[in-house]
Design a protein around this motif. Sequence first.
Motif, short mmCIF file in Angstrom:
data_model
loop_
_atom_site.label_atom_id
_atom_site.label_comp_id
_atom_site.label_asym_id
_atom_site.label_seq_id
_atom_site.Cartn_x
_atom_site.Cartn_y
_atom_site.Cartn_z
N LEU A 34 108.49 15.68 -15.36
CA LEU A 34 109.45 16.51 -14.64
C LEU A 34 110.53 16.97 -15.62
N PRO A 35 111.02 18.20 -15.47
CA PRO A 35 111.95 18.74 -16.47
C PRO A 35 113.21 17.90 -16.67
N HIS A 36 113.79 17.37 -15.61
CA HIS A 36 115.03 16.61 -15.78
C HIS A 36 114.78 15.25 -16.45
N TYR A 37 113.63 14.63 -16.22
CA TYR A 37 113.30 13.39 -16.94
C TYR A 37 113.04 13.69 -18.42
N TRP A 38 112.26 14.72 -18.65
CA TRP A 38 111.92 15.09 -20.03
C TRP A 38 113.19 15.37 -20.83
N PHE A 39 114.08 16.17 -20.24
CA PHE A 39 115.29 16.54 -20.96
C PHE A 39 116.24 15.36 -21.11
N ALA A 40 116.33 14.49 -20.11
CA ALA A 40 117.19 13.31 -20.22
C ALA A 40 116.76 12.44 -21.41
N HIS A 41 115.45 12.27 -21.58
CA HIS A 41 114.95 11.51 -22.73
C HIS A 41 115.35 12.17 -24.04
N SER A 97 120.25 25.88 -6.39
CA SER A 97 119.69 27.20 -6.10
C SER A 97 118.30 27.25 -6.72
N GLN A 98 117.54 28.24 -6.30
CA GLN A 98 116.19 28.35 -6.85
C GLN A 98 116.29 28.65 -8.35
N GLY A 99 115.53 27.91 -9.14
CA GLY A 99 115.54 28.12 -10.58
C GLY A 99 116.63 27.37 -11.32
N ALA A 100 117.28 26.42 -10.64
CA ALA A 100 118.33 25.63 -11.28
C ALA A 100 118.22 24.18 -10.84
N LEU A 101 118.44 23.28 -11.78
CA LEU A 101 118.50 21.84 -11.50
C LEU A 101 119.79 21.30 -12.06
N GLU A 102 120.53 20.56 -11.26
CA GLU A 102 121.69 19.84 -11.74
C GLU A 102 121.28 18.39 -11.79
N ALA A 103 121.27 17.83 -12.99
CA ALA A 103 120.70 16.50 -13.18
C ALA A 103 121.74 15.53 -13.72
N PHE A 104 121.44 14.24 -13.53
CA PHE A 104 122.28 13.19 -14.07
C PHE A 104 121.39 12.09 -14.62
N ALA A 105 121.97 11.30 -15.48
CA ALA A 105 121.27 10.11 -15.99
C ALA A 105 122.29 9.00 -16.16
N ARG A 106 121.91 7.80 -15.77
CA ARG A 106 122.69 6.60 -16.07
C ARG A 106 122.03 5.95 -17.26
N VAL A 107 122.82 5.64 -18.28
CA VAL A 107 122.29 5.13 -19.54
C VAL A 107 122.95 3.79 -19.87
N ARG A 108 122.14 2.81 -20.21
CA ARG A 108 122.65 1.50 -20.64
C ARG A 108 122.74 1.50 -22.17
N THR A 109 123.94 1.27 -22.68
CA THR A 109 124.14 1.16 -24.13
C THR A 109 124.81 -0.19 -24.39
N GLY A 110 124.02 -1.15 -24.80
CA GLY A 110 124.56 -2.50 -24.99
C GLY A 110 124.97 -3.07 -23.66
N GLU A 121 118.22 25.50 -16.25
CA GLU A 121 117.95 26.77 -15.58
C GLU A 121 116.61 27.28 -16.04
N ARG A 122 115.87 27.85 -15.10
CA ARG A 122 114.54 28.36 -15.40
C ARG A 122 114.65 29.78 -15.93
N ARG A 126 109.54 31.16 -17.31
CA ARG A 126 109.23 29.93 -16.57
C ARG A 126 109.42 28.66 -17.39
N ARG A 127 110.30 28.71 -18.39
CA ARG A 127 110.66 27.53 -19.16
C ARG A 127 112.03 27.06 -18.72
N TRP A 128 112.28 25.77 -18.81
CA TRP A 128 113.58 25.22 -18.46
C TRP A 128 114.45 25.14 -19.70
N ARG A 129 115.70 25.60 -19.57
CA ARG A 129 116.67 25.51 -20.68
C ARG A 129 117.94 24.90 -20.15
N CYS A 130 118.54 24.07 -20.96
CA CYS A 130 119.79 23.41 -20.58
C CYS A 130 120.95 24.37 -20.82
N SER A 131 121.80 24.52 -19.82
CA SER A 131 122.93 25.43 -19.96
C SER A 131 124.27 24.70 -19.97
#
Length: 141
Positions: A34-41, A97-110, A121-122, A126-131
């Motif tokens: 999924l785009p938001h998982y891929w980009f979070a990594h 909205s269509q063609g947009a994802l607002e994503a979050f990630a919780r990250v453990r650092t130590g 944004e799509r 049809r590619r996803w780019r971070c804005s």
Amino acid sequence: MTTAHTVRPPGRRDSRRPARSTLAAPRRSARDRLPHYWFAHRLLLVLSGRRPVHSLLGHVTGAAYDDLVRLAPRAPLATGAPAHGPVLLQVGASTPSQGALEAFARVRTGDRTRALAFRLERTPARRWRCSAVELDVDCRA
């Protein structure tokens, strides 16, 4: 001399197959594609200092890239222990909205938990780019 039925390399006398490499990339689950998982990594790798910012060049718009260039040299998600890098605890997204994802990630650092937010944004191709990318101030878990 090899025949049409020989599957082993020339010079090899046994029929055993090579062992499966332990370095082979693990299979990715459907969730990880999924785009938001891929980009979070990818963001985690860049913001922890494990990948250079330019590894995201084709996936980030100009303003978000500028934010990453400013954040990345400090490696805000680095743990200090190279063997134990940061870990994604949770990734989520909403569709404002269509063609947009607002994503979050919780990250453990130590011993800390950090929050990361980004917008994807799509493109017409049809590619996803971070804005947009935002990183919280330090918060205790």
